[in-house]
Design an enzyme around this catalytic site. Structure first.
Site, short mmCIF file in Angstrom:
data_model
loop_
_atom_site.label_atom_id
_atom_site.label_comp_id
_atom_site.label_asym_id
_atom_site.label_seq_id
_atom_site.Cartn_x
_atom_site.Cartn_y
_atom_site.Cartn_z
N SER A 85 36.87 35.58 26.48
CA SER A 85 35.88 35.87 25.45
C SER A 85 35.76 37.36 25.24
O SER A 85 36.13 38.17 26.09
CB SER A 85 34.53 35.31 25.87
OG SER A 85 34.06 36.08 26.96
N LYS A 86 35.24 37.70 24.09
CA LYS A 86 35.04 39.10 23.70
C LYS A 86 34.12 39.82 24.67
O LYS A 86 34.26 41.01 24.87
CB LYS A 86 34.40 39.11 22.31
CG LYS A 86 35.33 39.74 21.30
CD LYS A 86 34.63 39.97 20.01
CE LYS A 86 35.40 41.06 19.30
NZ LYS A 86 35.62 40.88 17.95
N ARG A 87 33.19 39.07 25.26
CA ARG A 87 32.23 39.69 26.14
C ARG A 87 32.89 40.41 27.32
O ARG A 87 32.41 41.40 27.81
CB ARG A 87 31.24 38.65 26.68
CG ARG A 87 29.91 38.66 25.97
CD ARG A 87 29.00 37.58 26.49
NE ARG A 87 29.57 36.26 26.27
CZ ARG A 87 29.85 35.41 27.24
NH1 ARG A 87 29.62 35.73 28.50
NH2 ARG A 87 30.36 34.22 26.97
N GLN A 88 34.01 39.85 27.78
CA GLN A 88 34.63 40.42 28.98
C GLN A 88 35.78 41.38 28.69
O GLN A 88 36.48 41.80 29.59
CB GLN A 88 35.11 39.27 29.88
CG GLN A 88 33.97 38.37 30.28
CD GLN A 88 34.23 37.65 31.58
OE1 GLN A 88 35.03 38.08 32.39
NE2 GLN A 88 33.55 36.55 31.78
N GLY A 89 36.00 41.67 27.45
CA GLY A 89 37.08 42.60 27.13
C GLY A 89 37.58 42.34 25.72
O GLY A 89 37.05 41.48 25.02
#
Ligand code: GLU
Length: 516
Positions: free
Chosen positions: A281-285
């Site tokens: 996901s975008k949240r982690q990179g």
């Protein structure tokens, strides 16, 4: 016999979200490799039937990212050479597609330009009794869903319109232009079974499948209908897509059967995961291919990295660096893994580092220059530290450790600016003040004796090592400090070589002066 063998035709069918997801690139790549290996067709189709998710410029972005990574499709409106001057006008030209596509034409096919076609097929299913009109208001559907959830049942349409609206009423409502959808009449108590090329035998009970909406009240088909109609009309032989689409496959198979069409083979490729095994996901990179290109990862390295997320050539192979030609030769769907693939940025850094090392001095410079130009230390550097010749020397040293071009120069800013440091840093172990000065003077004399013409890495290293004898630390530690002012840096030989004779000696003199 050969006439019976169908030409391989695969497609990449992204929904334009605004960028090309790393997972999307992998899907495109597996399709591309499979097509190239089997001398088949790789088509590009834009699945943009969800109007709510329309993003301006998304198609252009997608095409740009695909072409940056070198994946050219061989069916669509554009020839590869036209991609760079892509205009939305040219996208509109794909409207000319009549439905049945001749091999050799160019895409991408754009679903929003083929709406009439889907309407026709949806209505055909209604006429054949395989689908039905639904006039339920959103509010009724919402209440029904809430009720089902309360009763711990999975949300399913209750077939109100199928069972309660007569053909006359349907005609009446359609004439009055009432808002209507078309739903698939999913047969009950059937087992849908198929052989997935990656995952093997898979089966679903139709009782778990909702009466899918095929055609929406806004005049657009849903993903399911458009996807199946197009895969059929485009004569797709293998549908290679992400595992997240697996639950859709029985619905698609039901549609193929409802139409009386032969279904393609399916291959569902594993999910991409974060290090903690959650879905990437975008949240982690970063997840967009463009983000990696912007950071100075090389396109070949990105492709090499992405292909190995869920595939390797097997047979105990430890090979990790592949050219496109090798990939085309070795790629097989049967070697794609079932288990989710962890996105490991360290692996990407390593692979990119391998590709960086292989670049020529000129290629290194061309790739690095735009990144140097964004750096503050570079903007402030003197003109003689910005020449191509100087930068090539810096890069010769840096390329051994560089993971991506965005990091260029960061660790070695002393190549570009004057340095300052605490003079105590020049002390090697228990050396006295005098010993420090003597050591620096020895380095100065040694380097001074090398002529400008002989100023090479080999010559510098040879002479300094002779001067150091068996007391390397005593000579090289203060020298490296004097040249760099940094705890961590390349060897003093490399630093002296890059800085050049005049600058290197000036820095040694500055160090000596600190003790006077
Ligand atoms: N439009 C779907 C996506 O965005 C494609 C799924 C498929 O390949 O069937 O990924």
């Amino acid at each position: 016999m050969s006439e019976n063998i169908k030409k391989i035709r695969v497609r990449f069918a992204p929904s334009p979200t605004g960028y090309l997801h790393i997972g999307g690139l992998r899907t495109a790549l597996y399709n591309y490799l499979f097509a190239r290996k089997n001398k088949g067709v790789f088509a590009l189709r834009i699945e943009d039937t969800d109007q709510k998710r329309f993003v301006e410029g998304a198609v252009e972005n997608l095409i740009k990212a695909l072409s940056q990574t070198g994946l050219s499709w061989n069916e669509g409106v554009y020839e590869k050479s036209q991609i760079s001057n892509l205009k939305s006008k040219t996208i509109a030209e794909s409207k000319t597609y009549p439905g049945i596509i001749e091999a050799g034409e160019f895409g991408p096919y754009v679903q929003s330009e083929r709406l009439e076609l889907y309407k026709k097929y949806a209505e055909q299913l209604v006429a054949d009794g395989k689908a039905y009109y639904c006039f339920c208001e959103p509010q009724r559907l919402e209440e029904m869903r809430e009720r089902q959830q309360k009763e711990k049942r999975s949300p399913m349409y209750d077939r109100y319109c199928l069972n309660n609206v007569s053909p006359e009423q349907i005609n009446e409502k359609l004439k009055e232009n009432c808002s209507a959808t078309i739903r698939l009449k999913v047969p009950k108590d059937e087992i849908i079974e198929f052989d997935d090329l990656v995952r093997g035998k898979i089966s679903f009970n139709t009782n778990t499948i909702d009466d899918q909406v095929l055609f929406k009240s806004d005049g657009y088909p849903t993903y399911h209908l458009a996807n199946v109609v197009d895969d059929h009309l485009m004569e797709i032989t293998q549908v290679i897509r992400g595992e997240e689409w697996l639950p859709s496959t029985p619905k698609h198979i039901l549609l193929y059967r409802a139409f009386g069409w032969q279904e393609p083979q399916f291959a569902h490729i594993p999910l991409l995961l974060n290090a903690d095994k959650s879905k990437l996901s975008k949240r982690q990179g970063d997840v967009a291919v463009e983000d990696y290109i912007k950071k100075g990862y090389l396109k070949d390295a990105i492709v090499n990295f992405v292909v190995m997320l869920g595939w390797n050539p097997g047979e105990g192979s430890t090979q990790e660096i592949f050219s496109m030609e090798e990939l085309i030769e070795k790629f097989e769907l049967t070697k794609v893994h079932k288990a989710g693939a962890v996105f490991d940025i360290k692996k990407l850094d390593w692979i990119n580092g391998q590709y960086i090392k292989k670049l020529s001095d000129e290629e290194l410079l061309q790739n690095a220059l735009p990144f140097f130009e964004q750096k503050e230390f570079f903007a402030k550097a003197a003109a003689d530290k910005k020449t191509g010749e100087y930068l090539k020397k810096v890069l010769t040293i840096e390329k051994e450790r560089l993971a991506k071009f965005a990091d260029v120069g960061d660790e070695n800013q002393f190549f570009f600016q004057d340095i300052s440091y605490d003079k105590e840093m020049l002390r090697w172990k228990t050396n006295t003040d005098d010993e420090i000065v003597q050591s620096l003077q020895k380095s100065q004399t040694t380097l001074n004796a090398i002529t400008e013409n002989n100023w090479s890495l080999v010559e510098i290293e040879k002479n300094l090592l002779i001067a150091a004898g068996d007391k390397r630390g005593d000579l090289l530690w203060p020298l490296r400090m004097a040249l760099t002012g940094a705890q961590k840096s390349p060897s003093p030989f490399e630093c002296a070589w890059v800085l050049g004779k005049i600058e290197a000696i000036k820095r040694i003199e500055n160090a000596i002066e600190m003790w006077q």
